[in-house]
Motif scaffolding. Structure first.
Motif, PDB file in Angstrom:
ATOM      1  N   THR A   4     -13.107 -88.157   3.703  1.00  0.00           N
ATOM      2  CA  THR A   4     -13.006 -87.323   4.893  1.00  0.00           C
ATOM      3  C   THR A   4     -12.699 -88.193   6.102  1.00  0.00           C
ATOM      4  O   THR A   4     -12.922 -89.404   6.100  1.00  0.00           O
ATOM      5  N   ALA A   6     -10.740 -87.857  10.445  1.00  0.00           N
ATOM      6  CA  ALA A   6      -9.876 -87.113  11.360  1.00  0.00           C
ATOM      7  C   ALA A   6      -8.458 -87.041  10.813  1.00  0.00           C
ATOM      8  O   ALA A   6      -8.025 -87.906  10.027  1.00  0.00           O
ATOM      9  N   ARG A   7      -7.738 -86.030  11.226  1.00  0.00           N
ATOM     10  CA  ARG A   7      -6.338 -85.903  10.823  1.00  0.00           C
ATOM     11  C   ARG A   7      -5.538 -87.113  11.315  1.00  0.00           C
ATOM     12  O   ARG A   7      -5.797 -87.648  12.384  1.00  0.00           O
ATOM     13  N   GLU A  57      -6.584 -81.800   2.001  1.00  0.00           N
ATOM     14  CA  GLU A  57      -7.183 -80.778   2.870  1.00  0.00           C
ATOM     15  C   GLU A  57      -8.048 -79.814   2.056  1.00  0.00           C
ATOM     16  O   GLU A  57      -7.905 -78.584   2.114  1.00  0.00           O
ATOM     17  N   GLN A  59     -10.957 -78.707   2.354  1.00  0.00           N
ATOM     18  CA  GLN A  59     -11.774 -77.689   3.033  1.00  0.00           C
ATOM     19  C   GLN A  59     -11.054 -76.342   3.114  1.00  0.00           C
ATOM     20  O   GLN A  59     -11.695 -75.295   3.263  1.00  0.00           O
ATOM     21  N   SER A  87      -9.588 -83.167   6.437  1.00  0.00           N
ATOM     22  CA  SER A  87      -9.718 -83.518   7.852  1.00  0.00           C
ATOM     23  C   SER A  87     -10.994 -82.970   8.459  1.00  0.00           C
ATOM     24  O   SER A  87     -11.180 -83.018   9.665  1.00  0.00           O
ATOM     25  N   ALA A  88     -11.841 -82.420   7.631  1.00  0.00           N
ATOM     26  CA  ALA A  88     -13.158 -81.968   8.087  1.00  0.00           C
ATOM     27  C   ALA A  88     -14.177 -82.406   7.053  1.00  0.00           C
ATOM     28  O   ALA A  88     -13.885 -82.469   5.860  1.00  0.00           O
ATOM     29  N   MET A 180      -4.716 -79.969  16.734  1.00  0.00           N
ATOM     30  CA  MET A 180      -6.123 -79.868  16.354  1.00  0.00           C
ATOM     31  C   MET A 180      -6.746 -78.597  16.918  1.00  0.00           C
ATOM     32  O   MET A 180      -7.532 -77.921  16.255  1.00  0.00           O
ATOM     33  N   ASP A 184      -6.055 -76.826  13.184  1.00  0.00           N
ATOM     34  CA  ASP A 184      -7.066 -77.407  12.294  1.00  0.00           C
ATOM     35  C   ASP A 184      -8.466 -76.871  12.559  1.00  0.00           C
ATOM     36  O   ASP A 184      -9.159 -76.459  11.641  1.00  0.00           O
ATOM     37  N   ILE A 185      -8.885 -76.877  13.821  1.00  0.00           N
ATOM     38  CA  ILE A 185     -10.233 -76.399  14.130  1.00  0.00           C
ATOM     39  C   ILE A 185     -10.308 -74.887  13.963  1.00  0.00           C
ATOM     40  O   ILE A 185     -11.312 -74.352  13.494  1.00  0.00           O
ATOM     41  N   ILE A 188     -11.210 -73.866  10.496  1.00  0.00           N
ATOM     42  CA  ILE A 188     -12.582 -74.111  10.054  1.00  0.00           C
ATOM     43  C   ILE A 188     -13.515 -72.999  10.505  1.00  0.00           C
ATOM     44  O   ILE A 188     -14.389 -72.570   9.761  1.00  0.00           O
ATOM     45  N   THR A 238     -14.586 -82.484  12.522  1.00  0.00           N
ATOM     46  CA  THR A 238     -13.214 -82.932  12.281  1.00  0.00           C
ATOM     47  C   THR A 238     -13.014 -84.414  12.608  1.00  0.00           C
ATOM     48  O   THR A 238     -11.887 -84.905  12.586  1.00  0.00           O
TER      49      THR A 238
END
Length: 401
Positions: A4, A6-7, A57, A59, A87-88, A180, A184-185, A188, A238
């Protein structure tokens, strides 16, 4: 194995290198692949049985896919069947309950260390637990303050490191923050205000390496405390920020219990603060000290993940500020206290707090205090007293591993 981070820290590249041409890599970023994984997770997992399988990825696959991987792993005693990356930190993703405890090794991948970029050493943290002579024999540094400020603004994201143009790097960081926040966020958790993410990141960047107070950040963000805490947790999830907890050994009657907040990368921090090497060169710029401290904390954090000592990282401060350390690294009952100075020179006064910590820890538990280290932008390592040493900042990435 689960990786895991950060991107854009290089997880996918590393995964492809590990599985090699004989393995299979599934990218859940791809809508068709993700649909297949969500529709028939067991069939998706079994379709690549027999070869090393990497799932990028992870998650995005949710609980059902992770349970299918768990079932496949339980059905065979072959090790290394799956290499998962995301990335999480999927252990903290709200909609995932399966932990793979006892079935996976977990690794955290951070932006490149300065030692990786320069192809030098990353051994200062381990060496700091040894005798003072092991610190004093480190060589002098030829780096100037201007060099450190360039390194700070570049950071450690591979794409930013390889980008020579400042303008292109600025565009990359802008796109990174936007991606992000909006993609990405949002994947989640159900966030109603994606625009708050960049705003919150800028606020946290301005406070990097400082004590984190939710109410202060909420006031600056003009939103409620609960929302700030939720969004900051997503930023932690993340890998964009991390909290440095307070260390306590009851050295004084009143000690701060607040964590520090630290952004994962100085290049990202400087971008969010709209700083460049020229503006940071002014000794009056209030951002210079926190960014230099963020550089040091992040370099030592990266080294801690590779260290056989497996040290924990903290900060320390009493309520009066008479006794404090920017960083405390502790392993097996031994500790090293660190001060970081954005200056070209160091005096005995700069080690006064470390000296007091040493004396109090010696009284409470003789032998626990290994070293106190003042990192600064000058060139020479030298002694500041019993187990107190001044070292150039570059020792962070030139000390042999």
């Amino acid at each position: 194995m689960v990786v895991t981070g950060a991107r854009q820290v290089g997880k996918t590249w590393a995964v492809r290198r590990v599985v090699g041409p004989a393995g299979t890599v599934h990218y859940l970023d791809d809508e068709t692949t993700r649909t297949a994984a969500l529709t028939d997770p067991h069939g998706f997992v079994q379709s690549s049985a027999g070869s090393p399988v990497a799932i990028d990825e992870i998650q995005l696959g949710g609980d059902a896919l992770i349970r299918a991987i768990k079932a496949q792993a339980d059905a065979s005693d072959r090790r290394g069947q799956f290499l998962l990356n995301g990335s999480a930190d999927f252990l903290t993703v709200p909609y995932i309950t399966e932990s793979l405890a006892g079935r996976a090794v977990f690794l955290t991948m951070l932006p490149l260390s300065q030692g990786e970029i320069a192809a030098t050493g990353d051994g200062l943290l381990d060496r700091s637990f040894e005798g003072q002579d092991r610190l004093l024999d480190l060589g002098a540094s030829s780096l100037r303050m201007a060099d450190y400020l360039e390194l700070i603004c570049r950071g450690g994201f591979p794409e930013a490191v390889m980008t020579a143009s400042r303008r292109a790097r600025h565009r990359w960081f802008s796109g990174y923050v936007s991606s992000m926040a909006t993609r990405d966020i949002a994947r989640i958790d159900d966030i109603r205000n994606a625009d708050l993410i960049p705003k919150l990141l800028r606020i946290l960047a301005a406070r990097t390496a400082g004590e984190y107070v939710t109410t202060t950040v909420a006031r600056a963000a003009d939103c409620d405390r609960r929302t700030v805490e939720r969004y900051v947790s997503l930023l932690e999830m993340t890998g964009l920020v991390h909290r440095l907890p307070a260390w306590s050994a009851n050295l004084t009657a009143r000690e701060s219990r607040r964590p520090k907040i630290v952004l994962c990368d100085t290049g990202l921090s400087a971008h969010l603060m709209r700083k460049d090497p020229e503006s940071l060169a002014a000794v009056t710029d209030p951002a210079r000290g926190p960014l230099v401290e963020t550089l040091a904390v992040n370099e030592l954090r990266k080294q801690s993940l590779l260290s056989n000592r497996q040290p924990d990282l903290f900060h320390y401060r009493d309520h009066r500020g008479a006794l404090e350390a920017d960083l405390v690294t502790e392993a097996a009952g031994q500790l090293v206290a660190w001060e970081v100075k954005a200056s070209l020179s160091v005096s005995l006064a700069d080690a006064r707090s470390l000296s007091r910590m040493r004396d109090r820890i010696d009284q409470a538990g003789p032998g626990a205090f290994s070293n106190g280290i003042v990192l600064y932008a000058g060139g020479e390592p030298f002694s500041l007293g019993d187990r107190l040493t001044a070292l150039p900042l570059s020792a962070l990435w030139t000390a042999p591993a």
